[in-house]
Design a protein around this motif. Structure first.
Motif, mmCIF file in Angstrom:
data_model
loop_
_atom_site.group_PDB
_atom_site.id
_atom_site.type_symbol
_atom_site.label_atom_id
_atom_site.label_comp_id
_atom_site.label_asym_id
_atom_site.label_seq_id
_atom_site.Cartn_x
_atom_site.Cartn_y
_atom_site.Cartn_z
ATOM 1 N N TYR A 1 0.807 -1.217 0.000
ATOM 2 C CA TYR A 1 0.000 0.000 0.000
ATOM 3 C C TYR A 1 0.838 1.265 0.000
ATOM 4 O O TYR A 1 0.330 2.345 0.234
ATOM 5 N N GLY A 2 2.138 1.133 -0.216
ATOM 6 C CA GLY A 2 3.027 2.286 -0.246
ATOM 7 C C GLY A 2 4.085 2.216 0.841
ATOM 8 O O GLY A 2 4.252 1.200 1.518
ATOM 9 N N LYS A 3 4.790 3.313 1.011
ATOM 10 C CA LYS A 3 5.876 3.370 1.983
ATOM 11 C C LYS A 3 5.347 3.549 3.394
ATOM 12 O O LYS A 3 4.301 4.170 3.601
ATOM 13 N N PHE A 4 6.089 3.019 4.353
ATOM 14 C CA PHE A 4 5.738 3.170 5.761
ATOM 15 C C PHE A 4 6.988 2.966 6.601
ATOM 16 O O PHE A 4 7.993 2.451 6.120
ATOM 17 N N TYR A 5 6.938 3.399 7.850
ATOM 18 C CA TYR A 5 8.031 3.197 8.792
ATOM 19 C C TYR A 5 7.720 1.974 9.648
ATOM 20 O O TYR A 5 6.608 1.810 10.121
ATOM 21 N N SER A 6 8.721 1.130 9.827
ATOM 22 C CA SER A 6 8.566 -0.082 10.618
ATOM 23 C C SER A 6 9.682 -0.139 11.654
ATOM 24 O O SER A 6 10.777 0.376 11.442
ATOM 25 N N CYS A 7 9.420 -0.795 12.754
ATOM 26 C CA CYS A 7 10.420 -0.963 13.793
ATOM 27 C C CYS A 7 11.567 -1.823 13.273
ATOM 28 O O CYS A 7 11.347 -2.818 12.578
ATOM 29 N N SER A 8 12.786 -1.455 13.598
ATOM 30 C CA SER A 8 13.952 -2.227 13.159
ATOM 31 C C SER A 8 14.037 -3.570 13.875
ATOM 32 O O SER A 8 14.791 -4.438 13.452
ATOM 33 N N ARG A 9 13.250 -3.776 14.925
ATOM 34 C CA ARG A 9 13.241 -5.037 15.672
ATOM 35 C C ARG A 9 12.176 -6.007 15.171
ATOM 36 O O ARG A 9 11.938 -7.034 15.784
ATOM 37 N N PRO B 1 10.556 -9.066 13.547
ATOM 38 C CA PRO B 1 9.176 -9.341 13.936
ATOM 39 C C PRO B 1 8.931 -9.339 15.436
ATOM 40 O O PRO B 1 7.804 -9.542 15.867
ATOM 41 N N ARG B 2 9.958 -9.092 16.251
ATOM 42 C CA ARG B 2 9.736 -9.061 17.709
ATOM 43 C C ARG B 2 8.844 -7.905 18.110
ATOM 44 O O ARG B 2 8.097 -7.999 19.069
ATOM 45 N N CYS B 3 8.958 -6.784 17.414
ATOM 46 C CA CYS B 3 8.120 -5.615 17.685
ATOM 47 C C CYS B 3 7.394 -5.257 16.398
ATOM 48 O O CYS B 3 7.993 -5.201 15.339
ATOM 49 N N LYS B 4 6.107 -5.005 16.485
ATOM 50 C CA LYS B 4 5.304 -4.720 15.303
ATOM 51 C C LYS B 4 4.929 -3.238 15.189
ATOM 52 O O LYS B 4 3.938 -2.890 14.550
ATOM 53 N N GLY B 5 5.735 -2.358 15.776
ATOM 54 C CA GLY B 5 5.458 -0.930 15.725
ATOM 55 C C GLY B 5 5.605 -0.373 14.318
ATOM 56 O O GLY B 5 6.550 -0.691 13.612
ATOM 57 N N THR B 6 4.639 0.454 13.884
ATOM 58 C CA THR B 6 4.679 1.106 12.569
ATOM 59 C C THR B 6 4.229 2.547 12.691
ATOM 60 O O THR B 6 3.582 2.939 13.660
ATOM 61 N N ARG B 7 4.572 3.319 11.681
ATOM 62 C CA ARG B 7 4.095 4.710 11.540
ATOM 63 C C ARG B 7 3.826 4.968 10.078
ATOM 64 O O ARG B 7 4.453 4.390 9.199
ATOM 65 N N SER B 8 2.917 5.883 9.804
ATOM 66 C CA SER B 8 2.618 6.265 8.429
ATOM 67 C C SER B 8 3.777 7.046 7.842
ATOM 68 O O SER B 8 4.475 7.762 8.538
ATOM 69 N N TYR B 9 3.930 6.924 6.533
ATOM 70 C CA TYR B 9 4.944 7.705 5.807
ATOM 71 C C TYR B 9 4.252 8.922 5.228
ATOM 72 O O TYR B 9 3.306 8.787 4.454
ATOM 73 N N LEU B 10 4.697 10.092 5.623
ATOM 74 C CA LEU B 10 4.114 11.330 5.129
ATOM 75 C C LEU B 10 5.170 12.099 4.348
ATOM 76 O O LEU B 10 6.226 12.430 4.892
ATOM 77 N N LYS B 11 4.892 12.358 3.068
ATOM 78 C CA LYS B 11 5.821 13.166 2.276
ATOM 79 C C LYS B 11 5.706 14.615 2.725
ATOM 80 O O LYS B 11 4.614 15.140 2.911
ATOM 81 N N MET B 12 6.848 15.255 2.876
ATOM 82 C CA MET B 12 6.834 16.661 3.292
ATOM 83 C C MET B 12 7.397 17.530 2.216
ATOM 84 O O MET B 12 8.169 17.222 1.456
#
Length: 54
Positions: free
Chosen positions: A33-41, A43-54
């Motif tokens: 669905y496009g670019k996104f930020y994912s935790c470097s850890r 599959p131990r951590c499933k933290g994500t954030r939306s990618y917003l172009k600035m």
């Protein structure tokens, strides 16, 4: 001849963001669905954030 295999470095796409769940660094990934930020850890951590172009 053998071809050397390059190890995956999860910090190569590291950005200056912290994971909202564990505080580790975030990496920029390209998903279906496009670019996104994912935790470097992952599959131990499933933290994500939306990618917003600035």
């Amino acid at each position: 001849m053998s071809n050397p295999v390059k190890a995956f470095d999860s910090t190569s796409n590291a950005v200056g963001l912290q994971c909202p769940k564990c505080g580790s660094s975030m990496v920029l990934k390209d998903g279906i669905y496009g670019k996104f930020y994912s935790c470097s850890r992952f599959p131990r951590c499933k933290g994500t954030r939306s990618y917003l172009k600035m």
